[in-house]
Design a protein around this motif. Structure first.
Motif, PDB file in Angstrom:
ATOM      1  N   LYS A  67      71.804  53.554  13.574  1.00 15.29           N
ATOM      2  CA  LYS A  67      71.499  54.592  14.522  1.00 15.29           C
ATOM      3  C   LYS A  67      70.967  53.876  15.775  1.00 15.29           C
ATOM      4  O   LYS A  67      69.475  53.193  15.736  1.00 15.29           O
ATOM      5  N   LEU A  68      71.727  55.036  17.001  1.00 13.49           N
ATOM      6  CA  LEU A  68      71.008  54.201  18.025  1.00 13.49           C
ATOM      7  C   LEU A  68      69.888  55.336  18.657  1.00 13.49           C
ATOM      8  O   LEU A  68      69.830  56.643  18.512  1.00 13.49           O
ATOM      9  N   GLU A  69      68.544  55.275  18.590  1.00  8.17           N
ATOM     10  CA  GLU A  69      67.369  56.475  18.812  1.00  8.17           C
ATOM     11  C   GLU A  69      67.529  56.754  21.233  1.00  8.17           C
ATOM     12  O   GLU A  69      67.629  55.691  21.515  1.00  8.17           O
ATOM     13  N   ASP A  70      67.595  57.525  21.264  1.00  5.67           N
ATOM     14  CA  ASP A  70      67.565  57.379  22.799  1.00  5.67           C
ATOM     15  C   ASP A  70      66.199  57.531  23.208  1.00  5.67           C
ATOM     16  O   ASP A  70      65.333  58.598  22.985  1.00  5.67           O
ATOM     17  N   MET A  71      66.144  56.662  24.264  1.00  3.50           N
ATOM     18  CA  MET A  71      64.765  56.021  24.760  1.00  3.50           C
ATOM     19  C   MET A  71      64.928  56.283  25.730  1.00  3.50           C
ATOM     20  O   MET A  71      65.188  55.127  26.267  1.00  3.50           O
ATOM     21  N   PRO A  72      64.772  57.778  26.090  1.00  6.17           N
ATOM     22  CA  PRO A  72      64.870  57.100  28.359  1.00  6.17           C
ATOM     23  C   PRO A  72      64.263  56.243  28.968  1.00  6.17           C
ATOM     24  O   PRO A  72      62.867  56.488  28.341  1.00  6.17           O
ATOM     25  N   ARG A  73      64.005  56.089  29.855  1.00  2.00           N
ATOM     26  CA  ARG A  73      62.895  55.497  30.953  1.00  2.00           C
ATOM     27  C   ARG A  73      62.228  56.479  31.041  1.00  2.00           C
ATOM     28  O   ARG A  73      62.323  57.352  32.032  1.00  2.00           O
ATOM     29  N   PHE A  74      61.296  56.384  32.290  1.00  2.00           N
ATOM     30  CA  PHE A  74      60.140  56.576  32.612  1.00  2.00           C
ATOM     31  C   PHE A  74      59.904  55.485  33.922  1.00  2.00           C
ATOM     32  O   PHE A  74      59.528  54.386  33.961  1.00  2.00           O
ATOM     33  N   LEU A  75      59.324  56.368  35.606  1.00  9.43           N
ATOM     34  CA  LEU A  75      59.028  56.345  36.015  1.00  9.43           C
ATOM     35  C   LEU A  75      58.408  55.516  36.467  1.00  9.43           C
ATOM     36  O   LEU A  75      57.595  55.901  35.962  1.00  9.43           O
ATOM     37  N   SER A  78      57.082  53.465  41.519  1.00 13.92           N
ATOM     38  CA  SER A  78      58.046  52.163  42.267  1.00 13.92           C
ATOM     39  C   SER A  78      58.841  51.973  42.728  1.00 13.92           C
ATOM     40  O   SER A  78      59.235  51.357  41.258  1.00 13.92           O
ATOM     41  N   GLY A  79      59.011  52.294  43.830  1.00 19.51           N
ATOM     42  CA  GLY A  79      60.717  52.093  43.477  1.00 19.51           C
ATOM     43  C   GLY A  79      60.997  50.630  43.765  1.00 19.51           C
ATOM     44  O   GLY A  79      62.532  50.657  42.851  1.00 19.51           O
ATOM     45  N   GLU A  80      60.576  49.649  44.190  1.00 15.27           N
ATOM     46  CA  GLU A  80      60.804  47.901  43.928  1.00 15.27           C
ATOM     47  C   GLU A  80      60.729  47.579  42.369  1.00 15.27           C
ATOM     48  O   GLU A  80      61.547  46.668  41.931  1.00 15.27           O
ATOM     49  N   LEU A  81      59.927  47.957  41.390  1.00 15.07           N
ATOM     50  CA  LEU A  81      58.965  47.597  40.277  1.00 15.07           C
ATOM     51  C   LEU A  81      59.996  48.608  39.423  1.00 15.07           C
ATOM     52  O   LEU A  81      60.724  47.860  38.368  1.00 15.07           O
ATOM     53  N   ASP A  82      60.883  49.615  39.892  1.00 21.67           N
ATOM     54  CA  ASP A  82      62.010  50.243  39.057  1.00 21.67           C
ATOM     55  C   ASP A  82      63.018  49.131  38.968  1.00 21.67           C
ATOM     56  O   ASP A  82      63.266  49.538  38.321  1.00 21.67           O
ATOM     57  N   ARG A  83      63.554  48.642  40.090  1.00 18.84           N
ATOM     58  CA  ARG A  83      64.625  48.355  40.541  1.00 18.84           C
ATOM     59  C   ARG A  83      64.355  46.377  39.956  1.00 18.84           C
ATOM     60  O   ARG A  83      65.651  46.167  38.729  1.00 18.84           O
ATOM     61  N   TYR A 249      53.644  39.731  52.757  1.00 19.86           N
ATOM     62  CA  TYR A 249      54.519  39.894  51.490  1.00 19.86           C
ATOM     63  C   TYR A 249      54.887  39.608  50.636  1.00 19.86           C
ATOM     64  O   TYR A 249      54.359  38.636  50.147  1.00 19.86           O
ATOM     65  N   ARG A 250      55.492  40.238  49.072  1.00 20.44           N
ATOM     66  CA  ARG A 250      55.327  39.292  48.190  1.00 20.44           C
ATOM     67  C   ARG A 250      56.553  39.803  47.262  1.00 20.44           C
ATOM     68  O   ARG A 250      57.041  40.845  48.065  1.00 20.44           O
ATOM     69  N   VAL A 251      56.877  39.045  46.634  1.00 25.64           N
ATOM     70  CA  VAL A 251      58.566  39.369  45.925  1.00 25.64           C
ATOM     71  C   VAL A 251      58.325  39.524  44.464  1.00 25.64           C
ATOM     72  O   VAL A 251      57.747  38.043  44.088  1.00 25.64           O
ATOM     73  N   LEU A 252      58.456  39.717  43.934  1.00 27.10           N
ATOM     74  CA  LEU A 252      58.047  40.503  42.819  1.00 27.10           C
ATOM     75  C   LEU A 252      59.673  39.977  42.017  1.00 27.10           C
ATOM     76  O   LEU A 252      60.701  40.601  42.269  1.00 27.10           O
ATOM     77  N   ARG A 253      60.018  39.459  41.266  1.00 25.40           N
ATOM     78  CA  ARG A 253      60.968  38.846  40.489  1.00 25.40           C
ATOM     79  C   ARG A 253      60.871  38.378  38.696  1.00 25.40           C
ATOM     80  O   ARG A 253      60.263  37.963  38.396  1.00 25.40           O
ATOM     81  N   ALA A 254      62.168  39.227  38.143  1.00 30.05           N
ATOM     82  CA  ALA A 254      62.255  39.228  36.743  1.00 30.05           C
ATOM     83  C   ALA A 254      63.182  37.531  36.759  1.00 30.05           C
ATOM     84  O   ALA A 254      63.871  37.633  36.500  1.00 30.05           O
ATOM     85  N   VAL A 255      62.520  36.924  35.656  1.00 30.57           N
ATOM     86  CA  VAL A 255      63.231  35.538  35.586  1.00 30.57           C
ATOM     87  C   VAL A 255      63.298  35.735  34.325  1.00 30.57           C
ATOM     88  O   VAL A 255      64.531  34.798  33.471  1.00 30.57           O
ATOM     89  N   LYS A 256      63.173  37.035  33.102  1.00 28.89           N
ATOM     90  CA  LYS A 256      63.551  37.170  31.791  1.00 28.89           C
ATOM     91  C   LYS A 256      63.254  39.216  31.554  1.00 28.89           C
ATOM     92  O   LYS A 256      62.581  39.151  32.224  1.00 28.89           O
ATOM     93  N   ASN A 257      64.396  39.453  31.177  1.00 30.06           N
ATOM     94  CA  ASN A 257      64.714  40.820  30.953  1.00 30.06           C
ATOM     95  C   ASN A 257      65.841  41.287  29.857  1.00 30.06           C
ATOM     96  O   ASN A 257      67.153  41.320  30.034  1.00 30.06           O
ATOM     97  N   ASN A 263      68.507  39.219  38.418  1.00 28.71           N
ATOM     98  CA  ASN A 263      68.737  39.220  39.357  1.00 28.71           C
ATOM     99  C   ASN A 263      67.859  40.125  40.685  1.00 28.71           C
ATOM    100  O   ASN A 263      67.795  39.738  41.684  1.00 28.71           O
ATOM    101  N   GLU A 264      67.191  40.873  40.057  1.00 28.23           N
ATOM    102  CA  GLU A 264      66.291  41.705  41.155  1.00 28.23           C
ATOM    103  C   GLU A 264      65.670  40.992  41.187  1.00 28.23           C
ATOM    104  O   GLU A 264      64.912  40.455  40.505  1.00 28.23           O
TER     105      GLU A 264
END
Length: 461
Positions: A67-75, A78-83, A249-257, A263-264
Motif C-alpha cells: 500500500k502506498l501512503e500519501d506523504m505530501p511534501r511541505f515547503l 526557501s525556493g532554492e532548498l526546495d529545488r 555566494y554559496r552553492v548547495l548541491r545534492a550528492v545523494k537524494n 543534478n539540482e
C-alpha cells in the motif's frame, strides 16, 4: 561471570576496524587515524532467547500489494532548498547537510525551522555546540523567531529521544551529529562508533514517527565528510555546501537524494540576515566588463536549471619545464586531455605554455558540454584573439577532434537569448535539429574543433 570487554582499533576517517593497532589504515591509507574503542558484547537469542513470530513482524508480500501512503511534501520557505530537495521536505526522511565551518549550515537550517514553524508545524532544534541563549541571539539576527520553534541544548541521544516523544515535532534538527553520543557506546562523541550508532538511531526515530530530520555534519581538512562514509549510506539525502566561508555566494548541491534528482543545485548569497536565495543565477556569474581574450560564456545545465557561466583561460609561454597546468572549478585531467587534442588536431603549440583555467563565481563545471568552450577559451588566449560579441559556445569534444552533440541544447539557447546573446556555436547535430527554431539568435554548427574555432573567432572580427 561478566564477559571480558573486547577492544578494536577503528579508523576515524573511513571506519575500518582491526584487532591491533597499525600506523597506517589499510582501508583509506591515512596515517595515525586508528583509535582504540570498546565493543559491547552483542546479545544472543540462541537457546532461551526471545524470538518474534511471523505475526509480530511484517510478512513478505508481493510488491504490487504494498500500500502506498500519501506523504505530501511541505515547503521549507526557501525556493532554492526546495529545488535541491526535489520539491520540499518529505515526512520521515533524513537529510544530512555538510559544509566547511562558517559556510552557513546552522544559519540556513535555523531560518528553515522558523519558516516551517510559521506554517503551523512544530519544530524541535537540538543544538549540541551552543547554548539556547546563543541560538536565540542568532535567531534575532536572522529574524527567525516563531512560537512553534522549540530549542534545546542537549547531546545525550536518549534524552533527545525523550524530548521528541514529548514534543512530537514534524521537523527535527540536530546540530551537529559529531556532538551527539549514546551512553552505552564506549567511545568519545564524534568517533566513528558514536556517529554511526547515533545516525542509525536518529533514522529509526524519524521513520517510526514520521518526522523529517535535518542533521548537520562537519567536514575534514580535505573537504570530505568527517566520520565514516557509511553515514552517507544511512541517510536519505546528502547536501554539500560549496564555496569559501569568506566568499559572498554559496552553492548547495545534492550528492545523494532518494526522493529527487542529484543534478539540482541551489544558490545563496550571504548577507547580514543570513543566507538569501538567488533565483537568477545566470546574471550573477556573468561579469559586466568588456569582453577580453581567453573569456568564453558557457551554458551549463544543472538538473532543470540552465546557467550561463564565464570561463577564463590564460595560456602563456614559459621557459620552465614542465609547464604549469592549474584549474579552478574544472577537473585538471580534463584540461590536460583537451590541451592534447588542441596540439594534435589543431596544431596549437601549447606544450611549452603555462595554462590557467578559472570559472567566475566559483561554480564547479563537470558536464562534457563545457569541453568546446574550454578549448575555445584556451585557443583565444593562446592566439590573443577575441570571440564574436555576444557569443556562447558549448559541445563535447572527442579525442579525434570531433564535436559531439549534447542534451538540452534548446534550453541552453533560450537562456542565452533571454540574457541578450545573439550567436551560438554548437555541435552540428544539435544545429540541424534546432536550425530555424529560435528567432533572434544565429546558430553556427561545428563538426570539428577546428570548425568551432573558425566560427567563434572569425578573422574579420
Amino acid at each position: 561471570m561478566p564477559k571480558k570487554k573486547k577492544t578494536v582499533y577503528v579508523c576515524q576517517e573511513c571506519g575500518y576496524d582491526t584487532p591491533k593497532w597499525m600506523g597506517r589504515c589499510p582501508g583509506c591509507g591515512a596515517w595515525n587515524t586508528l583509535v582504540e574503542e570498546t565493543v559491547a558484547p552483542e546479545p544472543t537469542t540462541r537457546g532461551g532467547g526471545l524470538r518474534l513470530g511471523l505475526s509480530d513482524a511484517q510478512k513478505p508480500q508481493p510488491i504490487a500489494e504494498v500500500k502506498l501512503e500519501d506523504m505530501p511534501r511541505f515547503l521549507t520557505g526557501s525556493g532554492e532548498l526546495d529545488r535541491v530537495l526535489g520539491g520540499g521536505i518529505i515526512p520521515g526522511s533524513m537529510v544530512l547537510i555538510v559544509g566547511d565551518p562558517g559556510v552557513g549550515k546552522s544559519s540556513l537550517t535555523l531560518r528553515v525551522c522558523a519558516d516551517v514553524a510559521r506554517q503551523g508545524k512544530k519544530v524541535l532544534y537540538v543544538t549540541g555546540e551552543e547554548s539556547t541563549r546563543q541560538v536565540r541571539m542568532r535567531a534575532d539576527r536572522l529574524q527567525a523567531l516563531a512560537d512553534d520553534l522549540l530549542v534545546v541544548s542537549e547531546t545525550n541521544l536518549e534524552t533527545i529521544e525523550t524530548h521528541v516523544e514529548n514534543v512530537k515535532p514534524e521537523l527535527l534538527v540536530i546540530d551537529s551529529i559529531q556532538t551527539i553520543f549514546k551512553p552505552d557506546v564506549q567511545s568519545a562523541p564524534g568517533s566513528v562508533s558514536q556517529v554511526r550508532e547515533c545516525a542509525v538511531d536518529l533514522l529509526r526515530i524519524a521513520k517510526t514517527n514520521g518526522i523529517a530530520a535535518f542533521v548537520i555534519g562537519h567536514v575534514t581538512k580535505d573537504g570530505t565528510l568527517a566520520g565514516p562514509r557509511v553515514l552517507e549510506h544511512i541517510v536519505d539525502t546528502v547536501l554539500y555546501f560549496e564555496g569559501e566561508r569568506n566568499a559572498e555566494y554559496r552553492v548547495l548541491r545534492a550528492v545523494k537524494n532518494r526522493f529527487g534528482s542529484t543534478n539540482e543545485l541551489g544558490l545563496f548569497e550571504m548577507r547580514d540576515v543570513g543566507l538569501v536565495d538567488v533565483p537568477d543565477a545566470s546574471k550573477l556569474f556573468l561579469s559586466d566588463r568588456e569582453q577580453d581574450t581567453g573569456t568564453v560564456i558557457i551554458p551549463t545545465v544543472e538538473g532543470t536549471r540552465p546557467l550561463l557561466v564565464e570561463l577564463q583561460a590564460l595560456v602563456a609561454p614559459t621557459p620552465y619545464v614542465p609547464p604549469r597546468r592549474t584549474a579552478d572549478s574544472v577537473d585538471i585531467k580534463r584540461i590536460q586531455l583537451l590541451l592534447a587534442v588542441l596540439e594534435k588536431r589543431v596544431h596549437l603549440s601549447v606544450g611549452a605554455c603555462d595554462v590557467y583555467v578559472k570559472v567566475a563565481g566559483g561554480i564547479r563545471i563537470d558536464e562534457p558540454a563545457a569541453d568546446l568552450g574550454i578549448c575555445v577559451a584556451m585557443a583565444s588566449s593562446f592566439a590573443n584573439r577575441l570571440l564574436r560579441p555576444k557569443t556562447i559556445v558549448f559541445g563535447e569534444v572527442g579525442l579525434s577532434g570531433e564535436v559531439r552533440a549534447v542534451s538540452q541544447a534548446d534550453l541552453r539557447i533560450h537562456e542565452a537569448k533571454r540574457l541578450g546573446f545573439r550567436h551560438v556555436v554548437l555541435p552540428m547535430k544539435n544545429y540541424r535539429q534546432l536550425k530555424g527554431s529560435v528567432e533572434g539568435i544565429t546558430l553556427y554548427g561545428a563538426e570539428t574543433i577546428g570548425d568551432a574555432l573558425r566560427l567563434a573567432m572569425p578573422r574579420e572580427s
